[in-house]
Structure formats: C-alpha cells, structure tokens
Design an enzyme around this catalytic site. Structure first.
Site, PDB file in Angstrom:
ATOM      1  CD  GLU A 105     -11.135  85.671  15.420  1.00  0.00           C
ATOM      2  OE1 GLU A 105     -10.541  85.104  14.476  1.00  0.00           O
ATOM      3  OE2 GLU A 105     -12.161  85.227  15.942  1.00  0.00           O
ATOM      4  CB  CYS A 118      -3.940  86.695   9.296  1.00  0.00           C
ATOM      5  SG  CYS A 118      -5.634  86.844   8.691  1.00  0.00           S
ATOM      6  CB  CYS A 125     -17.517  91.321   7.974  1.00  0.00           C
ATOM      7  SG  CYS A 125     -17.331  91.540   6.187  1.00  0.00           S
ATOM      8  CB  CYS A 129     -19.387  85.657   2.794  1.00  0.00           C
ATOM      9  SG  CYS A 129     -18.762  86.999   1.776  1.00  0.00           S
ATOM     10  CB  CYS A 132     -17.552  84.352   6.375  1.00  0.00           C
ATOM     11  SG  CYS A 132     -16.318  85.326   7.253  1.00  0.00           S
ATOM     12  N   GLY A 174     -13.514  91.478   8.584  1.00  0.00           N
ATOM     13  CA  GLY A 174     -13.853  92.718   7.896  1.00  0.00           C
ATOM     14  C   GLY A 174     -13.541  92.700   6.422  1.00  0.00           C
ATOM     15  CD  GLU A 175     -14.069  93.701   1.301  1.00  0.00           C
ATOM     16  OE1 GLU A 175     -14.056  92.470   1.402  1.00  0.00           O
ATOM     17  OE2 GLU A 175     -13.284  94.324   0.557  1.00  0.00           O
ATOM     18  CB  SER A 206      -8.128  88.776   1.006  1.00  0.00           C
ATOM     19  OG  SER A 206      -9.228  87.973   0.626  1.00  0.00           O
ATOM     20  CG  LEU A 230     -14.420  84.387  -8.897  1.00  0.00           C
ATOM     21  CD1 LEU A 230     -14.970  85.753  -9.241  1.00  0.00           C
ATOM     22  CD2 LEU A 230     -13.513  83.893 -10.044  1.00  0.00           C
ATOM     23  CG  HIS A 231     -15.562  82.638  -2.478  1.00  0.00           C
ATOM     24  ND1 HIS A 231     -14.291  82.150  -2.351  1.00  0.00           N
ATOM     25  CD2 HIS A 231     -15.732  83.512  -1.451  1.00  0.00           C
ATOM     26  CE1 HIS A 231     -13.710  82.710  -1.300  1.00  0.00           C
ATOM     27  NE2 HIS A 231     -14.557  83.535  -0.731  1.00  0.00           N
ATOM     28  CG  ASN A 305     -10.926  76.397   7.486  1.00  0.00           C
ATOM     29  OD1 ASN A 305     -10.370  75.300   7.461  1.00  0.00           O
ATOM     30  ND2 ASN A 305     -10.348  77.504   7.056  1.00  0.00           N
ATOM     31  CB  CYS A 348     -12.377  83.992   8.795  1.00  0.00           C
ATOM     32  SG  CYS A 348     -12.543  85.663   8.321  1.00  0.00           S
TER      33      CYS A 348
HETATM   34  N1  SAH Z   1     -13.412  90.295   3.363  1.00  0.00           N
HETATM   35  C1  SAH Z   1     -12.247  89.746   2.723  1.00  0.00           C
HETATM   36  C2  SAH Z   1     -11.353  88.980   3.700  1.00  0.00           C
HETATM   37  C3  SAH Z   1     -12.056  87.754   4.231  1.00  0.00           C
HETATM   38  S1  SAH Z   1     -11.133  86.441   4.953  1.00  0.00           S
HETATM   39  C4  SAH Z   1     -12.660  88.859   1.572  1.00  0.00           C
HETATM   40  O1  SAH Z   1     -13.855  88.631   1.397  1.00  0.00           O
HETATM   41  O2  SAH Z   1     -11.799  88.404   0.825  1.00  0.00           O
HETATM   42  C5  SAH Z   1     -10.160  85.728   3.709  1.00  0.00           C
HETATM   43  C6  SAH Z   1     -10.765  84.573   2.912  1.00  0.00           C
HETATM   44  O3  SAH Z   1     -11.296  83.526   3.734  1.00  0.00           O
HETATM   45  C7  SAH Z   1     -11.906  85.023   2.020  1.00  0.00           C
HETATM   46  O4  SAH Z   1     -11.711  84.463   0.744  1.00  0.00           O
HETATM   47  C8  SAH Z   1     -13.114  84.431   2.700  1.00  0.00           C
HETATM   48  O5  SAH Z   1     -14.193  84.275   1.818  1.00  0.00           O
HETATM   49  C9  SAH Z   1     -12.549  83.122   3.220  1.00  0.00           C
HETATM   50  N2  SAH Z   1     -13.347  82.478   4.277  1.00  0.00           N
HETATM   51  C10 SAH Z   1     -14.205  83.040   5.151  1.00  0.00           C
HETATM   52  N3  SAH Z   1     -14.767  82.092   5.937  1.00  0.00           N
HETATM   53  C11 SAH Z   1     -14.242  80.915   5.556  1.00  0.00           C
HETATM   54  C12 SAH Z   1     -14.439  79.570   5.989  1.00  0.00           C
HETATM   55  N4  SAH Z   1     -15.258  79.261   6.966  1.00  0.00           N
HETATM   56  N5  SAH Z   1     -13.718  78.604   5.367  1.00  0.00           N
HETATM   57  C13 SAH Z   1     -12.844  78.906   4.365  1.00  0.00           C
HETATM   58  N6  SAH Z   1     -12.629  80.152   3.924  1.00  0.00           N
HETATM   59  C14 SAH Z   1     -13.328  81.158   4.499  1.00  0.00           C
END
Ligand code: SAH
Length: 362
Positions: A105, A118, A125, A129, A132, A174-175, A206, A230-231, A305, A348
C-alpha cells in the site's frame, strides 16, 4: 488452456527488469551495446526521476529506435497501480502490485501546500502489534531499494503539474528499521537534487523502536525525522500491545531515541496510539508525562483506527482531551494525528487485506 495463456502472459510481462532495478554499470553496458552516447543515461534517469514519465515512448529527446529498444528490453517500473481509490478529502490510496505478484500500500495525502506520500518498506510486517492490520499475516519479504523509490515516483506522478511532492512518511506497511539499508538507498535518491529533490528534513521514518537500528540511523548523519511508536507508558502495557517490547523494553528504546536526538540534533516524535480503555486513561497520561519529563520530546497521539476483526475501540473524545491536557500541563508538546481518507480504509494495511481477501473469495 485459457489459464495457461494467462500465466504465460504474466510471466512474460514480469520477465523484463525494471529500469531502476538495474545497477548503473549494467545500463551503461547496455547503452554501449546499442552504440549510443553515454549522456543518454542521464537523459533516461531525468525522465524517470524528474519528468514524471510513464512510458518509454514519452522520452522525446531520445531517438525513436532507442525508445523502442528500451521498451523491448525493460519495464519502466516494476510496480503497477492495481487499485487507485480517491477519498472525499482527495487522499489517494494505492495498491501496488510488485513483480512477484505481492501487493503493498501507498497513500498520497494533501494538506494545504503539503503533498505527502506514505510508503511501505516490507510486504506485511513481522512486529505483530496487536492493533495493526499490516502484521496480521506476518512478513513476506523486504522491499528492494528501487521498490521503495518507485512508490514515491508513482505517487508523485499522480500530482498535477503545478503540485510538487514535498514530504515522505515511512509509515506504510512494514518495519522500516528491519529493512534499513534498502530504505536508506531509496531515500538517498529521493533527496538528491538529481533524484526527486526532496528535503531530508521532510522525511519521517516511523519505527516500532529497534534500538541498534535507531542508533545506526543516527550515525548515518542525515537529517531525517524519527518517530518512535511508544504507545504505552510502561513495559507491562507496551509488551501486551507491541510484542517486540518484551525482549527490548522501553528503557532501551528511549535511550536509543535520546542518542538519535543527540547525534542528529533533531527532536524525536513519540507516537502514542489511543486504544479505548487500554492505554488512554488519565493515569496513563501522567505516567507518560513522567517518562518523558526530562526529554524535549513531541508526542503525536493517534486515536485507534478501527480494523475489521480486531477487538479494540476508539477512545472517547473526553479521554483524548484529558490526555492532551495532562501532557501539556507537564510541558510536553502534543498533537493529535488527523484522520485522512477514512472512507477508503486508509489506515495501515487495511486495503491490501480487504483486496487479498476479496481475490481469495472470488
Ligand atoms: N512499523 C512502523 C510503521 C507503522 S505505521 C512503526 O511501528 O512505527 C505508523 C503508525 O501507525 C505506527 O505508530 C503504528 O503503530 C500506527 N498504527 C498501526 N495500526 C494502527 C491503527 N489501526 N490505528 C492507529 N494507528 C495505527
């Protein structure tokens, strides 16, 4: 019989190497073989990188025979736009099909004068997480440098002539830190004046937070902006929602982010997804403020989301406001990520999943 024809056709269309996949030396040899002067190389590169070319036939300062030879020998791009969705806010979401049939994507967003793409760095990935969509089926493979670069080119080429691509966020599938060398190679061309001419300061990478790679990026001496996902304000919650944390731990992630900030002089952003009832309470905000207190950090809150099939909820509006208030009172700078393209599954990994599920069911 008809199935055979289709598969032969597919093999045929994918057997040509894409122009940007060729090492410079290879294309040079090819040009010599065609008895063409060396400056053709620069001309061809300009068409692809600067002039938004979408077919060899458009390369009007090359002899017609050379354009034909190029088209017979190479594919202009390795990626094709399989799905192009346009949201009400004009966000463009692309599903790109790769040479080997995998899909990724890529999203193009417009905000005032900014034009941001983006991009993805992997098919799928491996980080897992729990909120995601990109990681639900694990990782298939790393993208090559040219596959990362092509996303920026193809998205840029959708802009009108008076618009220019200004920003890149490496926040797709992806990471990025798990494919750092290929990413850095692509960004090098993206930031070269002879490439896409982007400013390194307008590129955000990111990461889930892989300490050794964050330090490597810091040492690369570039001005890219780093965002760390960080989350959570403590290891207990973080390990539950970001499984890689279990073997890394918040301390090492923060220490690597500090190192990055020290060596590059660039402020790090901490992304913080807000999952209703899980990490969005006032206590979490206070704990986060404590964790970041001595840092000159920026916090970007991302209300969850929704992803089909995942059990999480968006946070209540009031808890988001409270969260912001607590962080600000503790001296942090805070922003809330705007939602773009909500009507087209722009979060994502969701569109690719929907597409692959549809193809499976058809
Ligand atoms: N692998 C990278 C890029 C991921 S996408 C990373 O972990 O940062 C970018 C951001 O969107 C990340 O912070 C990821 O945790 C967040 N993200 C992924 N799924 C999501 C969702 N369903 N709602 C909100 N943010 C999300």
């Amino acid at each position: 019989m008809s199935t055979n024809n289709i598969s032969l056709e597919l093999i045929g269309s994918h057997s040509k190497s894409a122009l940007l996949s060729l090492p410079h030396e290879k294309l040079k040899e090819w040009i010599v073989e065609k008895k063409q002067p060396q400056h053709r190389l620069a001309q061809i590169r300009q068409w692809v990188l600067l002039k938004r070319c979408m077919a060899f036939s458009e390369m009007s300062d090359l002899p017609k025979s050379l354009r034909d030879d190029l088209a017979n020998a190479f594919a202009l791009y390795s990626e094709t736009i399989e799905v192009h969705k346009i949201a009400e806010d004009d966000t463009r979401k692309l599903i790109l099909k790769l040479e080997d049939g995998n899909r990724i994507e890529c999203v193009l967003m417009k905000e005032e004068s900014r034009r941001t793409v983006c991009i993805s760095t992997q098919v799928g990935c491996a980080m897992g997480c729990v909120f995601c969509a990109s990681g639900i089926d694990g990782v298939v493979r790393n993208l090559k440098g040219y596959e990362i670069l092509e996303q920026m080119i193809l998205a840029r080429n959708l802009l009108s002539e008076n618009e220019r691509l200004s920003h890149v966020v490496v926040m797709g599938m992806g990471e990025p830190m798990a494919n750092l060398d290929n990413l850095l190679e692509a960004l090098e061309t993206a930031c070269s004046p002879k490439g896409l001419g982007l400013s390194a300061r307008h590129i955000t990478i990111s990461t889930v937070g892989l300490p050794a790679k964050i330090k490597q990026l810091g040492d690369a001496g570039k001005q890219y902006h780093l965002a760390v996902s960080l989350h959570a304000p403590n290891d207990e919650i973080r390990s539950r929602i970001v499984p890689t944390n279990a073997k890394i731990g918040i301390n090492d992630v923060l220490e690597a982010a500090d190192y990055f900030q020290d060596v590059t002089g660039r402020q790090v952003t901490f992304e913080y997804i807000l999952l209703g009832g899980i990490n969005d309470q006032n206590d979490h905000a206070r704990e986060l403020a404590d964790l970041l207190r001595r840092r000159k950090a920026h916090v970007n809150l991302i209300p969850f989301n929704r992803v089909q099939g995942l059990p999480f909820q968006r946070p209540e509006q009031e808890s988001v406001q409270e969260f912001v208030k607590i962080l600000k009172a503790a001296g942090q700078t805070v922003t809330i990520r705007k939602r773009k393209g909500a009507d087209i599954d722009a979060a994502c990994g969701q569109l690719r999943r929907a597409r692959e599920q549809k193809l499976k069911n058809d």
